[in-house]
Design a protein around this motif. Sequence first.
Motif, PDB file in Angstrom:
ATOM      1  N   LYS A 707       0.831  -1.196   0.000  1.00  0.00           N
ATOM      2  CA  LYS A 707       0.000   0.000   0.000  1.00  0.00           C
ATOM      3  C   LYS A 707       0.874   1.257   0.000  1.00  0.00           C
ATOM      4  O   LYS A 707       0.641   2.193  -0.775  1.00  0.00           O
ATOM      5  CB  LYS A 707      -0.866  -0.042   1.258  1.00  0.00           C
ATOM      6  CG  LYS A 707      -1.910   1.022   1.357  1.00  0.00           C
ATOM      7  CD  LYS A 707      -2.856   0.631   2.481  1.00  0.00           C
ATOM      8  CE  LYS A 707      -3.823   1.748   2.791  1.00  0.00           C
ATOM      9  NZ  LYS A 707      -4.890   1.280   3.679  1.00  0.00           N
ATOM     10  N   GLU A 708       1.902   1.233   0.825  1.00  0.00           N
ATOM     11  CA  GLU A 708       2.798   2.377   0.896  1.00  0.00           C
ATOM     12  C   GLU A 708       3.555   2.566  -0.430  1.00  0.00           C
ATOM     13  O   GLU A 708       3.687   3.672  -0.949  1.00  0.00           O
ATOM     14  CB  GLU A 708       3.791   2.141   2.038  1.00  0.00           C
ATOM     15  CG  GLU A 708       4.737   3.290   2.289  1.00  0.00           C
ATOM     16  CD  GLU A 708       5.961   2.833   3.086  1.00  0.00           C
ATOM     17  OE1 GLU A 708       5.791   2.066   4.062  1.00  0.00           O
ATOM     18  OE2 GLU A 708       7.077   3.220   2.701  1.00  0.00           O
ATOM     19  N   HIS A 711       1.250   4.005  -3.009  1.00  0.00           N
ATOM     20  CA  HIS A 711       1.028   5.418  -2.748  1.00  0.00           C
ATOM     21  C   HIS A 711       2.199   6.264  -3.266  1.00  0.00           C
ATOM     22  O   HIS A 711       2.005   7.281  -3.928  1.00  0.00           O
ATOM     23  CB  HIS A 711       0.841   5.632  -1.251  1.00  0.00           C
ATOM     24  CG  HIS A 711       0.581   7.045  -0.899  1.00  0.00           C
ATOM     25  ND1 HIS A 711      -0.614   7.661  -1.170  1.00  0.00           N
ATOM     26  CD2 HIS A 711       1.369   7.976  -0.336  1.00  0.00           C
ATOM     27  CE1 HIS A 711      -0.561   8.908  -0.773  1.00  0.00           C
ATOM     28  NE2 HIS A 711       0.642   9.134  -0.266  1.00  0.00           N
ATOM     29  N   VAL A 721      -5.646   5.871  -0.886  1.00  0.00           N
ATOM     30  CA  VAL A 721      -4.789   4.778  -0.464  1.00  0.00           C
ATOM     31  C   VAL A 721      -4.144   5.082   0.867  1.00  0.00           C
ATOM     32  O   VAL A 721      -3.908   4.222   1.680  1.00  0.00           O
ATOM     33  CB  VAL A 721      -3.715   4.491  -1.521  1.00  0.00           C
ATOM     34  CG1 VAL A 721      -2.770   3.416  -1.040  1.00  0.00           C
ATOM     35  CG2 VAL A 721      -4.372   4.087  -2.807  1.00  0.00           C
ATOM     36  N   LYS A 722      -3.908   6.358   1.072  1.00  0.00           N
ATOM     37  CA  LYS A 722      -3.258   6.745   2.314  1.00  0.00           C
ATOM     38  C   LYS A 722      -4.232   6.501   3.457  1.00  0.00           C
ATOM     39  O   LYS A 722      -5.348   6.967   3.454  1.00  0.00           O
ATOM     40  CB  LYS A 722      -2.869   8.221   2.263  1.00  0.00           C
ATOM     41  CG  LYS A 722      -1.861   8.552   3.322  1.00  0.00           C
ATOM     42  CD  LYS A 722      -0.846   9.501   2.759  1.00  0.00           C
ATOM     43  CE  LYS A 722       0.385   9.492   3.631  1.00  0.00           C
ATOM     44  NZ  LYS A 722       1.195  10.667   3.388  1.00  0.00           N
TER      45      LYS A 722
END
Length: 723
Positions: A707-708, A711, A721-722
């Motif tokens: 996820k990071e 992003h 997403v954050k």
Amino acid sequence: MKARWTKRMKPLRMNNKSKGLTNNKTSHSSPQITKETPVQYIKGVGPSRAKLLNRLGINNLEDMFFYLPWRYEDRKNLKKIQDLIFGNSETVFCEVVSSQIITTPRKRMKIFELTATDGTGFLNARWFNQAYLKKYFKKGQEVILSGPVKGALIAGAALEMENPDFELYGSDDALIHTARIVPVYKATEGISPKQIRTLMFSTFHSYAFVIEDYLPGKILERNRLRPLQWALKEAHFPEEHNDVSSLNCASSSAHQRLIFDEFFLLELGLAHLKNREAVEQGIPFVVEGELLKRFFQRLPFELTGAQKGVIEEIKSDMARPLPMNRLVHGDVGCGKTVVALASMIIAVGNGYQACLMAPTELLAEQHFINIRRMVEPLGLKAVLLTSAMKNKPVESIAEGDARIVIGTHALIQESVQFHNLGLAIIDEQHRFGVVQRATLRGKGLNPDILIMTATPIPRTLSMTLYGDLDIAVIDELPAGRQPVITKVLFPSQKDRAYSTIHGELSKGRQVYVVYPLIEESEKLDLKSAIDGAEAFRKMFPERKIGLVHGKMHHDERESVMTMFKSGNIDILVATTVIEVGIDVPNASLMLIVHSERFGLAQLHQLRGRIGRGGYDSYCLLMAYPPFSEEAKRRLKAMETTSDGFRIAEEDLAIRGPGDFFGTRQAGLPELRIANLIRDIGLLEKARKEAFDLIEGDPLLEGYPLLKETLHNKWMGRLELVKS
Ligand code: ADP
Ligand code: MG
């Protein structure tokens, strides 16, 4: 000699140039190094080198690892001096016999020169302005030299190399620049490819631990992908057994892993965008109405099967309570406008407003004229809105009295408020990005979005560039279309062009003449449209000549276009403003001046303006030599095919992997090594994995690292997403 290979990747004894850098007093015992650590704090960098690296797009440690070589050189085959081939780039292992510094008498340049041998012959090497090298090359020092072999001045004398890459062979040396497959980096003034290589090697040695694999293990397994850290190391410093050509065409397993990742992160973002839209509320339109029936009854032609099919798809989208997000793709002239109109009529029939956004003023004006003509008899008010207009119909739009609004990007400006926008259509969307699309959507409460594009792109490509959209294709031209006869002409054949123009005019047809620039540019020495129009007036004194270009006032331009459309102008001299959307079926000939300067997609768009009226039609491409190989290929492609998809593929092949269809421009992450044509198989796999993953875990809650990474890759464009 074999023993030396095992020393690869061992701690590096820095040689002359990097020594001072490792002693960098400011970097003590690397506190808390992460992949976000600015490159300045990497061992061997420091503030001034950091600036140079920034110029190459390397800002932090992670960027450094992803700064891949643009090619590889095979220096692993050590040659004997007696086997060196003149002119080839070769690598030899030898021993210094003697060395000296020579000063040239005239320029007083210092040359360091050495003679070396491996027992089979002698080799002279020299370096210019690098006298300091003398202290490293003592007699008896073993050394590896790599570079192009030059001939000796005297027959029978030793061969020579100028400024070869070298490596001093010592007991604790790792070989970086020679005797291996060597990565070659794009460099910039102030830092050489060799210096980057040295730095890259030590960076891997010190910091490879920061590279974490963000891909789920299952995906790695299913697609037989290697671990990220391994892939990066291999892509920079490949093991001996690699084949240099597979590295150079990015088919090594290291490259395949990295390419997969680029596609995967791109598709994951798209899957996420698409998924998010699906959960939002849209308008469930009633799609069968009186108004639509009346609209179809008034059409002067029968819809093609493809048009009917696409209209059905749009109807079922619009009927659903989810917002429509559809792309309609069709080659120039296939009849997208009527499809757009039908959907606008549906929205309006349900009491909502509809808007259509075009990329240029000229096109917006043309659409407005056509659309108004068709909807006014149905009792609907249509208005035009462009930024050049003095009296913008903003009130009529805000109050809802204007049911259909046609305009340019002025439509998405803040001052424009809709009463109740239910459908937004973007024509020729290749000029709009993801961000503008979102702004347009914000003008209503989740209005349906329909995008019309003629940009010929291969289907797999459109899946990606428009990966968050549903796609429908109009793959059929209206009956009676004639293929356009296309011919490349040289300036010496001008007369032929003029007599063809003359012939068409006397048959009652009309002609376009297209120029690349508005005014004379000294630098390029292009014929300007303004001068061109003058020349045609002289050449065809009995004919009416018109001129349109982007810098004209829109009223003036509109009146010229109207005159051309109604047949009151015979020859329309124009710049590329007529590239998209202009529709004058009686025009049967287009002369494109300086056609060698146009891109292939652009030429195809331009040619799409003719061949619309069932007459034999001609596209004459006037080309001024000398021009490049690429230009030659573009013109050839135009002569041999009129199929937009084949043109698109050829265009991609000519342009190569670097400059692909503006993912950046479209607001998508940049692809650095992946090539949408070459790597299509990986794209499909990555797309499937990405969409499956998002389906199972829309917010990637089970994959924080992924996820990071996602992003960062999308640079904040996926707000959601954050967490
Ligand atoms: P594009 O897809 O390039 O935007 P247009 O919508 O401008 O194409 O249509 C090109 C021309 O074809 C227009 O003159 C339009 O009126 C005409 N046209 C569209 N559909 C049909 C059809 N089914 N039969 C005949 N002519 C059509
Ligand atoms: Mg169109």
